[in-house]
Design a protein around this motif. Structure first.
Motif, PDB file in Angstrom:
ATOM      1  N   ALA A   1      -3.688  -1.186  -6.177  1.00 53.41           N
ATOM      2  CA  ALA A   1      -3.374   0.164  -5.724  1.00 53.41           C
ATOM      3  C   ALA A   1      -3.412   1.081  -6.933  1.00 53.41           C
ATOM      4  O   ALA A   1      -2.761   0.808  -7.943  1.00 53.41           O
TER       5      ALA A   1
ATOM      6  N   HIS B   1       0.815  -1.214   0.000  1.00 54.24           N
ATOM      7  CA  HIS B   1       0.000   0.000   0.000  1.00 54.24           C
ATOM      8  C   HIS B   1       0.854   1.272   0.000  1.00 54.24           C
ATOM      9  O   HIS B   1       0.336   2.361  -0.252  1.00 54.24           O
TER      10      HIS B   1
ATOM     11  N   LEU C   1      -6.910   0.454  -0.773  1.00 53.14           N
ATOM     12  CA  LEU C   1      -6.692  -0.617  -1.737  1.00 53.14           C
ATOM     13  C   LEU C   1      -8.028  -1.216  -2.161  1.00 53.14           C
ATOM     14  O   LEU C   1      -8.988  -1.238  -1.388  1.00 53.14           O
TER      15      LEU C   1
ATOM     16  N   SER D   1      -1.812   5.614  -2.769  1.00 51.68           N
ATOM     17  CA  SER D   1      -3.107   4.941  -2.874  1.00 51.68           C
ATOM     18  C   SER D   1      -3.644   4.739  -1.459  1.00 51.68           C
ATOM     19  O   SER D   1      -3.356   3.727  -0.815  1.00 51.68           O
TER      20      SER D   1
END
Length: 396
Positions: free
Chosen positions: A282, A246, A320, A317
């Motif tokens: 992502a 992430h 997710l 991002s």
């Protein structure tokens, strides 16, 4: 690549690095010598290589098992300066100071191909300027036009060769992943140009999961290619170092901000466990993927919160997208060139959702090509297009 050929290219590059040969001259030498030595080295025959640096130049001589036909010599990117048909010799300008040899063959090939593209683009610009000047002169320069046409043909041949090399170096073939079928289609906006900012990367992590990176760099030509390549390499390095999935987009943007402050690129990342089908996505400013189930339902995978790409303000991002691919499900990852051929991204997304289920039933090897052709049935706007298709199979 045959081990002997890889070692041969490594020796050539080491000699060029030690003598300070410019990257574009090194690229043409390595390509030319590879074309002449490849057949012999692949079959285990001996090819001699002699290098000598003196008086601001590097001399390179090949000792081939047999003579080279004149047509093959004439087609080389860098013609030999001396020697007979079995022992061609090149003299290259040197003296810029020793440089470190490239770390590996793939990295060296990418560096050389980008240098050749830049050189070819410069030659093309010079060619256009020269033609313009000649058009304003009298008819007495007709013979020069004939020569220019011959140079144009040589340039087209060089571009075609560079294009094939760039395809191999910049657009990797699908890896073998038990439990997944993979395929790709790359459609350049300009069929005569190998450069563009749409690149992808896919590789298997030590835990067996497949990692996919899809990048669309802002800009055009060699610069956008370099930027996209920089992003894919940075993400691969960070992923293999174990950085959390992430955080990859944000970490890549922070890392590259000091190196490439003008770089901007949308990024889409996927992480798939082929054993369970568990999938993480992502998204940094990129068009949403499409999931087509085995039953034929199609869904746009929008993240709960849209992230921002590399080089954008507040990159990353924050949320997710999580899905589980079941046997027969197909995941489509693409760049915006797929959906903007009619100059309307929203309309393109609607058509993609409409056409994807039928094409998802095609064999994986033909799916990307067929779907791109269907989406580009009407082209009002051209842009580079990448489409990656990933399908989970019944068995590992």
């Amino acid at each position: 690549m045959h081990p002997g050929l890889a070692q041969f290219r490594q020796l050539l590059r080491a000699a060029c690095a030690a003598a300070g040969v410019p990257a574009d001259d090194r690229a043409r030498l390595v390509l030319s010598a590879t074309l002449l030595a490849e057949a012999a080295l692949t079959t285990g025959e001996h090819v001699g290589l002699e290098t000598a640096a003196a008086a601001h130049r590097l001399a390179v001589t090949l000792r081939l098992p047999g003579p080279v036909e004149q047509d093959r010599r004439n087609a080389l990117p860098l013609l030999p300066d001396a020697g007979d048909d079995a022992a061609p010799t090149w003299y290259l300008p040197a003296g810029q100071g020793p440089a470190p040899a490239p770390a590996d063959d793939d990295a060296a090939t990418r560096e050389e191909m980008l240098a050749l593209v830049a050189r070819a683009d410069g030659l093309a610009q010079q060619q256009r300027e020269l033609k313009h000047e000649l058009a304003e002169t009298n008819s007495g320069v007709l013979a020069m036009y004939v020569e220019l046409e011959e140079r144009d043909e040589q340039l087209r041949t060089a571009h075609a060769f560079i294009f094939r090399e760039l395809e191999d170096a910049l657009r990797p073939p699908p890896p073998r992943v038990p439990g997944l079928e993979l395929a790709v289609r790359y459609a350049p906006a300009d069929q005569s140009s190998p450069t563009g900012g749409d690149l992808y990367d896919w590789f298997v992590l030590p835990d067996g999961c497949l990692h996919v990176t899809l990048v669309d760099a802002v800009g055009h030509g060699v610069t956008s290619t370099r930027h996209a390549l920089t992003v894919t390499h940075a993400i691969r390095t960070l992923a293999l170092q174990g950085h959390p999935f992430h955080d990859l987009i944000a970490c890549t943007s922070e890392t590259l901000a000091r190196i490439e402050p003008d770089l901007m690129a949308t990024v889409l990342l996927a992480r798939i466990d082929p054993a369970t089908g568990r999938t993480l996505l992502a998204n940094g400013s990129h068009p949403p993927p499409v999931l087509v189930t085995a039953a034929g339902a199609a869904d746009l995978l929008h993240p709960p919160i849209v992230g921002r790409g590399v080089g954008f303000p507040d990159p990353g991002s924050p949320e997710l997208t999580r899905r589980t691919l079941r046997p027969g499900d197909t995941l489509l990852l693409y760049t915006d060139g797929l959906i903007e051929s009619r100059r309307d991204l929203d309309e393109g997304l609607v058509r993609l959702i409409e056409h994807a289920p039928a094409h998802a039933r095609h064999p994986i090897d033909t799916l990307p090509h067929d779907l791109v052709a269907r989406m580009h049935d009407v082209v009002l706007h051209t842009d580079d297009t990448v489409l990656l298709a990933l399908r989970r199979t019944e068995h590992l």
